[in-house]
Design a protein around this motif. Structure first.
Motif, PDB file in Angstrom:
ATOM      1  N   PHE B   6      20.095  49.137  11.168  1.00 35.02           N
ATOM      2  CA  PHE B   6      19.962  48.426   9.892  1.00 35.02           C
ATOM      3  C   PHE B   6      18.695  48.810   9.121  1.00 35.02           C
ATOM      4  N   ILE B   7      17.821  49.596   9.743  1.00 37.13           N
ATOM      5  CA  ILE B   7      16.646  50.073   8.996  1.00 37.13           C
ATOM      6  C   ILE B   7      17.155  50.893   7.818  1.00 37.13           C
ATOM      7  N   GLY B   8      16.699  50.538   6.628  1.00 33.66           N
ATOM      8  CA  GLY B   8      17.178  51.210   5.424  1.00 33.66           C
ATOM      9  C   GLY B   8      18.319  50.473   4.739  1.00 33.66           C
ATOM     10  N   HIS B   9      18.869  49.453   5.407  1.00 31.85           N
ATOM     11  CA  HIS B   9      19.976  48.682   4.813  1.00 31.85           C
ATOM     12  C   HIS B   9      19.534  48.027   3.500  1.00 31.85           C
ATOM     13  N   GLU B  10      20.317  48.255   2.449  1.00 29.34           N
ATOM     14  CA  GLU B  10      19.991  47.650   1.148  1.00 29.34           C
ATOM     15  C   GLU B  10      20.947  46.500   0.880  1.00 29.34           C
ATOM     16  N   PHE B  11      20.382  45.397   0.403  1.00 34.15           N
ATOM     17  CA  PHE B  11      21.205  44.254   0.044  1.00 34.15           C
ATOM     18  C   PHE B  11      21.641  44.387  -1.413  1.00 34.15           C
ATOM     19  N   GLU B  12      22.735  43.715  -1.739  1.00 25.56           N
ATOM     20  CA  GLU B  12      23.262  43.756  -3.103  1.00 25.56           C
ATOM     21  C   GLU B  12      22.227  43.148  -4.066  1.00 25.56           C
ATOM     22  N   PRO B  13      21.790  43.893  -5.083  1.00 27.92           N
ATOM     23  CA  PRO B  13      20.851  43.292  -6.048  1.00 27.92           C
ATOM     24  C   PRO B  13      21.531  42.142  -6.792  1.00 27.92           C
ATOM     25  N   PHE B  14      20.739  41.192  -7.243  1.00 30.42           N
ATOM     26  CA  PHE B  14      21.284  40.075  -8.021  1.00 30.42           C
ATOM     27  C   PHE B  14      20.266  39.667  -9.075  1.00 30.42           C
ATOM     28  N   SER B  15      20.751  38.937 -10.085  1.00 36.93           N
ATOM     29  CA  SER B  15      19.866  38.476 -11.155  1.00 36.93           C
ATOM     30  C   SER B  15      19.853  36.963 -11.189  1.00 36.93           C
ATOM     31  N   THR B  16      18.716  36.420 -11.572  1.00 38.68           N
ATOM     32  CA  THR B  16      18.593  34.969 -11.659  1.00 38.68           C
ATOM     33  C   THR B  16      17.677  34.622 -12.827  1.00 38.68           C
ATOM     34  N   THR B  17      18.037  33.560 -13.537  1.00 36.94           N
ATOM     35  CA  THR B  17      17.248  33.126 -14.688  1.00 36.94           C
ATOM     36  C   THR B  17      16.239  32.072 -14.249  1.00 36.94           C
ATOM     37  N   ILE B  18      15.005  32.226 -14.702  1.00 34.33           N
ATOM     38  CA  ILE B  18      13.955  31.280 -14.311  1.00 34.33           C
ATOM     39  C   ILE B  18      14.080  30.022 -15.164  1.00 34.33           C
ATOM     40  N   GLU B  19      14.398  28.920 -14.499  1.00 37.23           N
ATOM     41  CA  GLU B  19      14.574  27.657 -15.220  1.00 37.23           C
ATOM     42  C   GLU B  19      13.252  26.887 -15.257  1.00 37.23           C
ATOM     43  N   LYS B  20      12.965  26.332 -16.441  1.00 41.98           N
ATOM     44  CA  LYS B  20      11.729  25.563 -16.636  1.00 41.98           C
ATOM     45  C   LYS B  20      11.656  24.392 -15.646  1.00 41.98           C
ATOM     46  N   GLY B  21      12.788  23.714 -15.480  1.00 42.78           N
ATOM     47  CA  GLY B  21      12.825  22.548 -14.585  1.00 42.78           C
ATOM     48  C   GLY B  21      12.540  22.931 -13.135  1.00 42.78           C
ATOM     49  N   ARG B  22      13.008  24.119 -12.757  1.00 43.55           N
ATOM     50  CA  ARG B  22      12.763  24.583 -11.384  1.00 43.55           C
ATOM     51  C   ARG B  22      11.275  24.840 -11.168  1.00 43.55           C
ATOM     52  N   LEU B  23      10.627  25.431 -12.186  1.00 44.59           N
ATOM     53  CA  LEU B  23       9.182  25.678 -12.065  1.00 44.59           C
ATOM     54  C   LEU B  23       8.422  24.358 -11.978  1.00 44.59           C
ATOM     55  N   LYS B  24       8.897  23.361 -12.752  1.00 42.09           N
ATOM     56  CA  LYS B  24       8.247  22.050 -12.722  1.00 42.09           C
ATOM     57  C   LYS B  24       8.392  21.416 -11.338  1.00 42.09           C
ATOM     58  N   PHE B  25       9.573  21.539 -10.758  1.00 45.43           N
ATOM     59  CA  PHE B  25       9.843  20.993  -9.419  1.00 45.43           C
ATOM     60  C   PHE B  25       8.976  21.721  -8.384  1.00 45.43           C
ATOM     61  N   PHE B  26       8.889  23.049  -8.507  1.00 47.69           N
ATOM     62  CA  PHE B  26       8.085  23.832  -7.571  1.00 47.69           C
ATOM     63  C   PHE B  26       6.618  23.407  -7.669  1.00 47.69           C
ATOM     64  N   ALA B  27       6.131  23.241  -8.907  1.00 46.51           N
ATOM     65  CA  ALA B  27       4.731  22.831  -9.115  1.00 46.51           C
ATOM     66  C   ALA B  27       4.471  21.477  -8.459  1.00 46.51           C
ATOM     67  N   LYS B  28       5.441  20.562  -8.599  1.00 46.12           N
ATOM     68  CA  LYS B  28       5.289  19.242  -7.976  1.00 46.12           C
ATOM     69  C   LYS B  28       5.231  19.374  -6.450  1.00 46.12           C
ATOM     70  N   ALA B  29       6.112  20.215  -5.911  1.00 50.29           N
ATOM     71  CA  ALA B  29       6.211  20.350  -4.452  1.00 50.29           C
ATOM     72  C   ALA B  29       4.949  20.931  -3.828  1.00 50.29           C
ATOM     73  N   ILE B  30       4.220  21.745  -4.584  1.00 48.51           N
ATOM     74  CA  ILE B  30       2.997  22.347  -4.020  1.00 48.51           C
ATOM     75  C   ILE B  30       1.741  21.616  -4.509  1.00 48.51           C
ATOM     76  N   GLY B  31       1.942  20.515  -5.258  1.00 52.16           N
ATOM     77  CA  GLY B  31       0.805  19.712  -5.712  1.00 52.16           C
ATOM     78  C   GLY B  31       0.000  20.367  -6.825  1.00 52.16           C
ATOM     79  N   GLU B  32       0.623  21.286  -7.538  1.00 47.98           N
ATOM     80  CA  GLU B  32      -0.097  21.996  -8.601  1.00 47.98           C
ATOM     81  C   GLU B  32      -0.466  21.020  -9.720  1.00 47.98           C
TER      82      GLU B  32
END
Lengths: 133, 147
Positions: B6-32
């Motif tokens: 499996f050395i060299g195995h490539e996973f299927e690339p994917f795209s994801t949109t950065i959601e404002k609410g997700r960043l807010k949740f992440f900031a809360k979770a790390i106490g930012e």
């Protein structure tokens, strides 16, 4: 930013004790739903004493320490090894200092040694950051 | 033992949109507490395009594919035996709410220590935004506990 010199200390960041609530929030927010961090039954069946903190939670705390100190745009590299498991109720403190100034592509970078440690002094994360001066 | 083929195995690339609410949740979770990480007005007031993703957020992006742990699936690992060994990031440009990030990843090494009691899988990731700009790369090493 000429105040950054070899030996300059990064202001430390002391966190609240790690709780199950902290881990549940971080699991949801980070997308790391590995049950070993949030389900005690699963953790015990896997041979661990209980759920324990995500390594990436402590690395995020180190990131907070770094961006409290300098704007994030200055951060070029950020790495660490996970040296010990952070357990429930551990109080994590992040700290670091500048150990070298180096020039790279015409820019001065501060190489910082960084760590997260428990109240006992045991290091949980040991790493390095390169920050543009 | 994990099969080294499996050395060299490539996973299927994917795209994801950065959601404002997700960043807010992440900031809360790390106490930012710095509002540029959860409040758009505060971020803009400091010259940012939108809410800024914090330094470790690319790791979270790497978990946003339909299968959050494709390495676990590909290598048939038991998730309860995995520990995080190390993590590196290199940054080239900021990641903001609203960005669409394409994540590519591959297995770059598989090795063992302590006579096979611990096995290691090293993964490499790249993160590219909607303007085809490489914004970050990362590597991480997973530790697999045998027995």
């Amino acid at each position: 930013m000429t105040d950054i010199q070899i030996g300059s200390e990064i202001p430390a960041l002391e966190l609240a004790p790690i709780s199950r609530y902290t881990l549940a929030l971080f699991a949801g927010a980070s997308g790391d739903h590995n049950p070993i961090h949030i389900d005690s039954d699963f953790a015990k069946a896997a041979g661990m004493p209980d759920v324990f903190a995500h390594g990436m939670l402590s690395m995020a705390y180190l990131g907070r320490m770094l961006t409290n100190w300098q704007p994030q745009a200055k951060l070029k590299k950020f790495s660490n090894k996970f040296a010990a498991i952070t357990q429930l109720q551990d109080v994590v403190t992040c700290s670091g200092k500048v150990v070298e100034l180096l020039e790279q592509e015409g820019k001065i970078l501060a190489r910082c040694e960084i760590q997260a440690a428990k109240a006992s002094g045991e290091q949980t994360l040991v790493g390095e950051a390169l920050v543009e001066v | 033992m994990i099969d080294k083929k499996f050395i060299g195995h490539e996973f299927e690339p994917f795209s994801t949109t950065i959601e404002k609410g997700r960043l807010k949740f992440f900031a809360k979770a790390i106490g930012e507490t710095n509002p540029i990480y959860f409040n758009e007005e505060a971020a803009k007031a400091e010259g940012h395009k939108s809410v800024l993703a914090p330094p470790t957020f690319p790791f979270t992006l790497s978990l946003e594919s339909d299968d959050p742990f494709p390495v676990v699936t590909a290598l048939k690992l038991e998730i309860g035996r995995i520990l995080h060994g190390s993590q590196d990031f290199e940054y080239f440009a900021p990641i903001y709410a609203g960005d669409e990030i394409t994540v590519s990843s591959k297995i770059v090494d598989i090795f063992d220590k302590k006579g096979g009691a611990l096995e290691f899988v090293a993964l490499q990731y790249s993160f590219t935004n909607q303007d085809d700009e490489l914004v970050a790369t990362s590597t991480n090493t997973l530790v697999y506990r045998n027995g």
